[in-house]
Design an enzyme around this catalytic site. Sequence first.
Site, mmCIF file in Angstrom:
data_model
loop_
_atom_site.group_PDB
_atom_site.id
_atom_site.type_symbol
_atom_site.label_atom_id
_atom_site.label_comp_id
_atom_site.label_asym_id
_atom_site.label_seq_id
_atom_site.Cartn_x
_atom_site.Cartn_y
_atom_site.Cartn_z
ATOM 1 N N GLU A 221 0.755 -1.254 -0.173
ATOM 2 C CA GLU A 221 0.171 -0.155 0.060
ATOM 3 C C GLU A 221 0.840 1.155 -0.142
ATOM 4 O O GLU A 221 1.665 1.402 0.995
ATOM 5 C CB GLU A 221 -0.815 0.036 1.327
ATOM 6 C CG GLU A 221 -1.744 -1.239 1.513
ATOM 7 C CD GLU A 221 -2.537 -0.865 2.674
ATOM 8 O OE1 GLU A 221 -2.723 -1.881 3.466
ATOM 9 O OE2 GLU A 221 -3.168 0.092 2.962
ATOM 10 N N CYS A 258 -2.518 8.589 4.164
ATOM 11 C CA CYS A 258 -2.595 7.876 2.855
ATOM 12 C C CYS A 258 -3.612 8.471 1.887
ATOM 13 O O CYS A 258 -3.798 8.379 0.516
ATOM 14 C CB CYS A 258 -2.056 6.511 2.694
ATOM 15 S SG CYS A 258 -3.285 5.653 3.684
HETATM 16 P P1 NAP Z 1 8.812 4.501 4.133
HETATM 17 O O1 NAP Z 1 9.993 5.454 4.398
HETATM 18 O O2 NAP Z 1 8.511 3.886 2.792
HETATM 19 O O3 NAP Z 1 9.020 3.396 5.237
HETATM 20 C C1 NAP Z 1 8.190 2.555 5.531
HETATM 21 C C2 NAP Z 1 9.165 1.150 5.816
HETATM 22 O O4 NAP Z 1 10.044 0.713 4.896
HETATM 23 C C3 NAP Z 1 10.149 1.173 6.784
HETATM 24 O O5 NAP Z 1 10.369 0.080 7.636
HETATM 25 C C4 NAP Z 1 11.556 1.401 6.259
HETATM 26 O O6 NAP Z 1 12.472 0.974 7.114
HETATM 27 C C5 NAP Z 1 11.306 0.790 5.067
HETATM 28 N N1 NAP Z 1 11.921 1.209 4.023
HETATM 29 C C6 NAP Z 1 12.169 2.366 3.140
HETATM 30 N N2 NAP Z 1 12.772 2.469 2.166
HETATM 31 C C7 NAP Z 1 13.562 1.162 1.875
HETATM 32 C C8 NAP Z 1 14.321 0.814 0.912
HETATM 33 N N3 NAP Z 1 14.617 1.451 0.028
HETATM 34 N N4 NAP Z 1 14.740 -0.472 1.333
HETATM 35 C C9 NAP Z 1 14.236 -1.260 2.454
HETATM 36 N N5 NAP Z 1 13.633 -0.725 3.353
HETATM 37 C C10 NAP Z 1 13.001 0.458 3.097
HETATM 38 O O7 NAP Z 1 7.515 5.121 4.545
HETATM 39 P P2 NAP Z 1 7.248 6.397 5.705
HETATM 40 O O8 NAP Z 1 8.138 7.265 5.904
HETATM 41 O O9 NAP Z 1 6.877 5.146 6.907
HETATM 42 O O10 NAP Z 1 5.540 6.716 5.386
HETATM 43 C C11 NAP Z 1 5.448 7.753 4.532
HETATM 44 C C12 NAP Z 1 4.873 7.241 3.305
HETATM 45 O O11 NAP Z 1 3.928 6.005 3.531
HETATM 46 C C13 NAP Z 1 3.877 8.325 2.713
HETATM 47 O O12 NAP Z 1 4.460 8.293 1.416
HETATM 48 C C14 NAP Z 1 2.626 7.613 2.821
HETATM 49 O O13 NAP Z 1 1.667 7.896 1.749
HETATM 50 C C15 NAP Z 1 2.856 6.220 2.866
HETATM 51 N N6 NAP Z 1 1.463 5.382 3.600
HETATM 52 C C16 NAP Z 1 0.945 4.857 2.961
HETATM 53 C C17 NAP Z 1 -0.184 4.252 3.293
HETATM 54 C C18 NAP Z 1 -1.358 3.397 2.564
HETATM 55 O O14 NAP Z 1 -2.233 2.884 3.124
HETATM 56 N N7 NAP Z 1 -1.191 3.174 1.427
HETATM 57 C C19 NAP Z 1 -0.407 4.272 4.659
HETATM 58 C C20 NAP Z 1 0.576 4.943 5.420
HETATM 59 C C21 NAP Z 1 1.701 5.532 4.919
HETATM 60 P P3 NAP Z 1 13.410 2.247 8.149
HETATM 61 O O15 NAP Z 1 12.273 3.039 8.752
HETATM 62 O O16 NAP Z 1 14.063 1.584 9.014
HETATM 63 O O17 NAP Z 1 14.112 3.266 7.203
#
Ligand code: NAP
Length: 473
Positions: A221, A258
């Site tokens: 998601e 989101c």
């Molecule tokens: P994020 O930076 O993508 O982090 C999510 C998870 O993925 C974390 O555990 C992070 O690890 C890991 N991660 C991120 N990039 C990675 C990579 N290149 N390789 C391996 N692991 C990786 O997201 P966020 O900052 O927590 O949340 C913000 C975003 O999430 C927004 O864009 C929002 O729209 C989206 N979101 C979507 C929904 C939905 O239902 N669609 C719900 C909530 C949030 P670390 O944190 O340990 O770095």
Amino acid sequence: MSVDSAMTEAAGATAAAAAASDRERADWLRTVADALDANAVDLVTLADEETQLGETRLFGEVTRTTSQLRLFAEVVTEGSYIEAVIDHARPEATPPLPDLRRLLRPLGPVAVFAASNFPFAFSVAGGDTASALAVGCPVVVKTHPAHPELSRRTAAIVERALQGAGAPSGVFGTVEGFDSGPALVQHRATTAVAFTGSTAGGRALFDLAVGRPDPIPFYGELGSINPVVIFPAADEARGAELADGLVASMSLGAGQFCTKPGVVFVPRDSNTETAIDVEATAPPMLTPAIRAAFDRGVDELLATPGVDLIAGGRGGPLVLAADTATVIANPLLLRTEVFGAVTLLVRYDDTSLTGALECMEASLTATVHAESADDVRDIVTKLERLAGRVLFDGWPTGVAVTWSQHHGGPWPATTSQFTSVGATAVRRFLRPIAYQSAPEELLPPALQEHNPLGIPRRVDGVLEPATAGEVRS
Ligand code: NAP
């Protein structure tokens, strides 16, 4: 715990988790829900310290989380989720048809990535964990560093509750740290991944999942723009009310949803735009990285010629505006999510709305505000192609947890058909298996002739309702 230890334990629990009856697994989930409810005050205090989302929102989120757990308990005890289908043999047919019986079976250990912005509902005990455990898949959660202590405390409560409810040891575990994410996706015992987060992070992990020697499903998601279209008669009749509704929705939780409405199409010279009033108070955000990404995103929007700041201030919340010609010339304005309290009004006239909508990519939601005098049919048809949930006269933030909910959408909103919200979440962790000419005693109870579980089934093409059953396990 290391990724290898957690996944090895999960693998060890796989057979027992799959063999547990629906009723037993429903009991696990209800016990976890009761334990979270009983600890809500402590958990919310801790969550507020780590996320600053406020107690009112956080208590509501605990209730949503425990409702999710109880909903998935209901889904598996109702029984239709297993999709039991029986086609009796037809030796008289040309060619003769064998006896065939099909149902869904659990995949195995699931890796879950917790989200930053829902410390309960999309985190350690969130919808991904609940839906995987519900159908007998062990879970290992990669916790989110935005709420580390809350994650540990929640995990301890979940583990204790599962143990108390008789779930097999190793059926639930957690891992921490950035490097554990890729290791989890690539571990030989992982059979599926459920992820909530950014498009960039999700894409990187998706590529790892499908790049394995044995590719596995990745249910992501991701980000979403969530377009809203305000039609002329609605703007005329209730522009001020729409302006207030929009500001409340886009600034809720500092815009860290989101489902935040990110682009709003308004008629040129609209009452809605005139009535927009934003109190710029620069709310706290979940992490310094999320704050930095927000500030960067806003700067980029404001640096685009033709984009004006019409209300609020740089730290947020803020409302920007541009004409359709500007967004058609710069379609990234309609495609780039800025996670936080900012929204872009796009002023359209009679002919330009369709062209601007065609520049958009898919979202989780699309919203229409209209009166009966508005001609909405063609636009609704376009929005159906763009989103997984189409709303009328509401705002997309707030996702009801019910049997019919769908929280998804085509790429780039998600990487799959189903996500963690709604009853269909369980389908992600199941695979079909058909038995051909199997002896009755070797069939799973769900497919045995006399339907000992009493579940609803499709027999020779006809849906048969649930019965009392013998064991209803
Ligand atoms: P994020 O930076 O993508 O982090 C999510 C998870 O993925 C974390 O555990 C992070 O690890 C890991 N991660 C991120 N990039 C990675 C990579 N290149 N390789 C391996 N692991 C990786 O997201 P966020 O900052 O927590 O949340 C913000 C975003 O999430 C927004 O864009 C929002 O729209 C989206 N979101 C979507 C929904 C939905 O239902 N669609 C719900 C909530 C949030 P670390 O944190 O340990 O770095």
